[in-house]
Design a protein around this motif. Structure first.
Motif, mmCIF file in Angstrom:
data_model
loop_
_atom_site.group_PDB
_atom_site.id
_atom_site.type_symbol
_atom_site.label_atom_id
_atom_site.label_comp_id
_atom_site.label_asym_id
_atom_site.label_seq_id
_atom_site.Cartn_x
_atom_site.Cartn_y
_atom_site.Cartn_z
ATOM 1 N N GLU A 34 0.829 -1.210 0.000
ATOM 2 C CA GLU A 34 0.000 0.000 0.000
ATOM 3 C C GLU A 34 0.860 1.255 0.000
ATOM 4 O O GLU A 34 0.577 2.215 -0.709
ATOM 5 C CB GLU A 34 -0.927 0.006 1.212
ATOM 6 C CG GLU A 34 -1.999 -1.080 1.173
ATOM 7 C CD GLU A 34 -2.963 -0.939 0.005
ATOM 8 O OE1 GLU A 34 -3.253 0.209 -0.381
ATOM 9 O OE2 GLU A 34 -3.396 -1.975 -0.534
ATOM 10 N N SER A 37 2.581 1.635 -3.260
ATOM 11 C CA SER A 37 1.607 2.047 -4.265
ATOM 12 C C SER A 37 1.303 3.548 -4.145
ATOM 13 O O SER A 37 1.188 4.256 -5.145
ATOM 14 C CB SER A 37 0.370 1.169 -4.125
ATOM 15 O OG SER A 37 -0.788 1.897 -4.345
ATOM 16 N N ASN A 38 1.223 4.068 -2.919
ATOM 17 C CA ASN A 38 1.015 5.502 -2.747
ATOM 18 C C ASN A 38 2.201 6.301 -3.280
ATOM 19 O O ASN A 38 2.024 7.344 -3.914
ATOM 20 C CB ASN A 38 0.810 5.836 -1.267
ATOM 21 C CG ASN A 38 -0.584 5.467 -0.797
ATOM 22 O OD1 ASN A 38 -1.436 5.116 -1.608
ATOM 23 N ND2 ASN A 38 -0.800 5.537 0.500
ATOM 24 N N ASP A 41 1.913 6.281 -6.970
ATOM 25 C CA ASP A 41 0.860 7.224 -7.391
ATOM 26 C C ASP A 41 1.382 8.664 -7.338
ATOM 27 O O ASP A 41 1.104 9.471 -8.226
ATOM 28 C CB ASP A 41 -0.359 7.147 -6.460
ATOM 29 C CG ASP A 41 -1.126 5.843 -6.614
ATOM 30 O OD1 ASP A 41 -0.859 5.110 -7.592
ATOM 31 O OD2 ASP A 41 -1.989 5.557 -5.760
ATOM 32 N N GLY A 126 -5.187 1.378 2.125
ATOM 33 C CA GLY A 126 -4.181 2.353 1.781
ATOM 34 C C GLY A 126 -3.290 2.744 2.936
ATOM 35 O O GLY A 126 -2.800 1.898 3.685
HETATM 36 MG MG MG Z 1 -3.172 4.119 -1.750
#
Ligand code: MG
Ligand code: ADP
Length: 644
Positions: A34, A37-38, A41, A126
């Motif tokens: 998570e 992944s953040n 992003d 998240g």
């Molecule tokens: Mg996230």
């Protein structure tokens, strides 16, 4: 804001945090996925904003994620040089849950740990997943484009509140430091972290860096299995190395990607814990060039029937992430599909509005629709294939149970593919309790002389099965499809025929069994109609406010009467449904059909309670098909007076 502020989490966050730490501990390691992944992003966002403002790169154009740990302090840090957070963004994004589905999510919690963990997956825990392993998280960040003194420090122990204060931070981007709990110290290991990155984040398209380790003699062993046996240990050096493949998964050739990697990628983009049912990965060449990687999930999200729900396909242009939820890439009836489309032709600054008009997008949409239908056809084929594994054989039924009702929307939405869609439909029928009968199966079983595919729509399977309208079909052994999805009647409007055979609702229009009825039967029916005419006229008069017509029928065997609507009319069931949903529905005045062979009907003639009997017949027919008498008290009074 130089002063420290203490702020409360939004109530939902506090609740979510509690849940995360209590229900996800069996799968702790996902926190790393998570947070990476953040970070990824954040780098995507920077790359996107920098398309119009290259200054945002400052002096660090190479986007990357760095993972490091401090054994003594028991901290683990995930740092990126992506877009970063302003102070206000830190407060908003790390203190509230903006996603509208959260309340819905909270309502759905069952208390069953496994089910809840899966739900959380769908919503994406998240950032907060950090608290599975940490009892305190510090975030330091500075948004790209802001001066160094406008950095922010965010700290929380994951209880009710968090602190923010401004700090000076020369480096752009975000670093998240986890102060690990006692029982999470195994993450203070290069070996362990590398293995998790390999498992979940290999395909992340930017490099994930970790410090190299070196063997050093003569110290306490540590750092995973390698160090366990001798008197030396692995020590962390200052040299950084890339620990993932760092190429977007979909850009690699199919043959280099394992099934596990495809599945892992799916889980990453969909926040789904369960593996997908199927996927298709293709490089499409020709006048429009793009890569498609499309997945069919194995279960439906909670909001599947919200047609405004975001689509599941992400759009990239030449490896640059452009937008999530690009709804122009697939028709709404395929909104359950997840995946990635990477176009080589679209401009990088494409907007949603532009997407809707683009010819390239149109080509992508058509190509992707065909691909999804192809995947479904493959699955459906495996159902009946000798030699297919049990798993493969059961896939289509699994798919259909989850998404069949959505697929039907396609009949009204996608005329080009209507025939392919029709072949994919499955129904229950008077010969099958399970939703497994295809229109082709039905056709193959049609009786000699049968000219239509018969179906009935009802609220429930039981109501459909017991409907009086089916009696004559049952008597003659003619199969009738039983349809109980809300969307059925609407969808079937768009499907007049299948493979040359018309579809006919048994609850609409006069029953016409065509060649299935022999001459003697026809003659008998005509004679009965003639003899019965005076009674029919009286019935019409008695029921003139309720029924548009009264006629005799051959469709009934055991029941005295039933209601039907005209061929083009809306069914009474649909009208009821619309009314319940608070929508305008036309007043449907049905036709009452009576069975002249039935004792109750025979009794009509010469009865001194003709009016009461007529209304009872009508109201009972209404009850039998799932409706309610207009005046239930009057109905009860009439029945009681007959009983007494
Ligand atoms: Mg996230
Ligand atoms: P999601 O990623 O689904 O939006 P998360 O809980 O993972 O939800 O993150 C919440 C928000 O916090 C993100 O949408 C983003 O705005 C912000 N955020 C989290 N991590 C970072 C990061 N490394 N850099 C910038 N913003 C971040």
């Amino acid at each position: 804001m130089s002063q420290k502020q203490t702020l409360s989490f939004q109530a939902e966050v506090a609740q979510l945090l509690h849940l995360v730490t209590h229900s996800l501990y069996s799968n702790k390691e996902i926190f790393l996925r998570e947070l990476i992944s953040n970070a990824s992003d954040a780098c995507d966002k920077l790359r996107f904003e920098a398309l119009n403002n290259t200054g945002l790169y400052e002096d660090a154009p190479n986007l990357e994620v760095r993972i490091s740990f401090d054994k003594d302090a028991k901290t683990l840090t995930i740092a990126d040089n992506g877009i970063g957070l302003s102070q206000q963004e830190a407060i908003d994004n790390l203190g509230t849950i903006a996603k509208s589905g959260t309340r819905e999510f909270m309502n759905r919690l069952s208390g069953d740990q496994k089910a809840d963990a899966q739900l959380i997956g769908q919503f994406g825990v998240g950032f907060y997943s950090g608290f599975i392993v940490a009892d305190k998280i510090t975030v330091e960040s500075r948004r790209a484009g802001l001066p160094p003194e406008e950095g922010v420090l965010w700290v929380s122990t994951g209880a009710g509140d968090f602190e923010v204060e401004s700090i000076a931070r020369p480096a752009r981007g975000t670093s998240v430091t986890l102060h690990l709990r006692e029982d999470a110290s195994d993450y203070l290991s290069t070996w362990k972290l590398k293995s998790i990155v390999g498992k979940y984040s290999d395909h992340i398209s930017l490099p994930i860096l970790m410090q190299k380790e070196e063997w050093k003699e003569g110290e306490e062993a540590s750092g995973g299995p390698a160090g366990a046996t001798t008197g030396g240990s692995m020590v962390v050096t200052d040299e950084w190395e890339t620990v993932n493949q760092a190429s977007a998964l979909w850009t690699r050739p199919r043959k280099d990607i394992t099934a596990e990697q495809y599945q892992e990628f799916y889980k990453q983009i969909s926040h789904d814990h369960e593996a997908p049912l199927a996927w298709a990965h293709n490089r499409v060449e020709g006048s429009t060039e793009y890569i498609q990687l499309l997945y069919i999930p194995s279960h439906a999200p909670f909001d599947l029937f919200n047609r405004d729900k975001v689509a599941g396909v992400k759009l990239y242009v030449k490896r640059v992430f452009i937008m999530d939820e690009a709804e122009s890439l697939l028709p709404a009836y395929l909104r359950f599909v997840k995946g990635v489309i990477d176009s080589s032709d679209l401009p990088l600054n494409v907007s949603r509005e532009l997407l809707q008009e683009s010819r390239d997008v149109k080509a992508i949409r058509e190509g992707s629709t065909k691909r999804v239908l192809g995947m479904l056809e493959e699955m459906a084929k495996a159902e009946k294939q000798d030699g297919a594994s049990e798993e493969d054989k059961s896939k289509y039924a699994k798919f259909y149970a989850e998404f069949g009702a959505v697929l039907k929307e396609g009949l009204g939405e996608d005329f080009t593919n209507r025939d392919r869609l029709a072949s994919l439909l499955r129904f229950a029928s008077t010969s099958s309790d399970t939703t497994s009968v295809s229109l082709a199966d039905y056709k193959a079983r049609m009786k000699e002389g049968q000219e239509a595919i018969y179906y009935i729509t009802a609220d429930t399977l039981a109501a459909a099965k017991n409907s009086p309208q089916l009696e004559v079909f049952r008597k003659k052994g003619i199969e009738v499809l039983l349809m109980t999805d809300r969307v059925d009647e609407w969808a079937l409007n768009y499907l007049n025929e299948f493979d040359g055979t018309p579809l006919q609702s048994v609850a609409k229009g006069a029953v016409d069994l065509g060649k299935l009825q022999d001459e003697a039967e026809k003659k008998a029916a005509e004679e009965a109609a003639e003899a019965f005419k005076p009674v029919l006229d009286r019935l019409k008069e008695a029921l003139k406010d309720k029924a548009q017509d009264v006629r005799i029928t051959t469709r009934l065997v055991d029941s005295p009467a039933c209601l039907v609507v005209s061929d083009q009319g809306m069914s009474m069931q649909l009208a009821r449904m619309l009314k319940q949903a608070g929508q305008k529905a036309p007043e449907v005045k049905p036709v009452l059909e009576v069975n002249p062979e039935h004792a109750l009907v025979k009794k009509l003639e010469g009865s001194d309670r003709f009016d009461d009997l007529a209304h009872i017949l009508f109201d009972q027919a209404l009850l039998a098909e799932g409706g309610l008498p207009e005046d239930p008290a009057a109905y009860v009074r009439r029945v009681n007076s007959l009983l007494a």
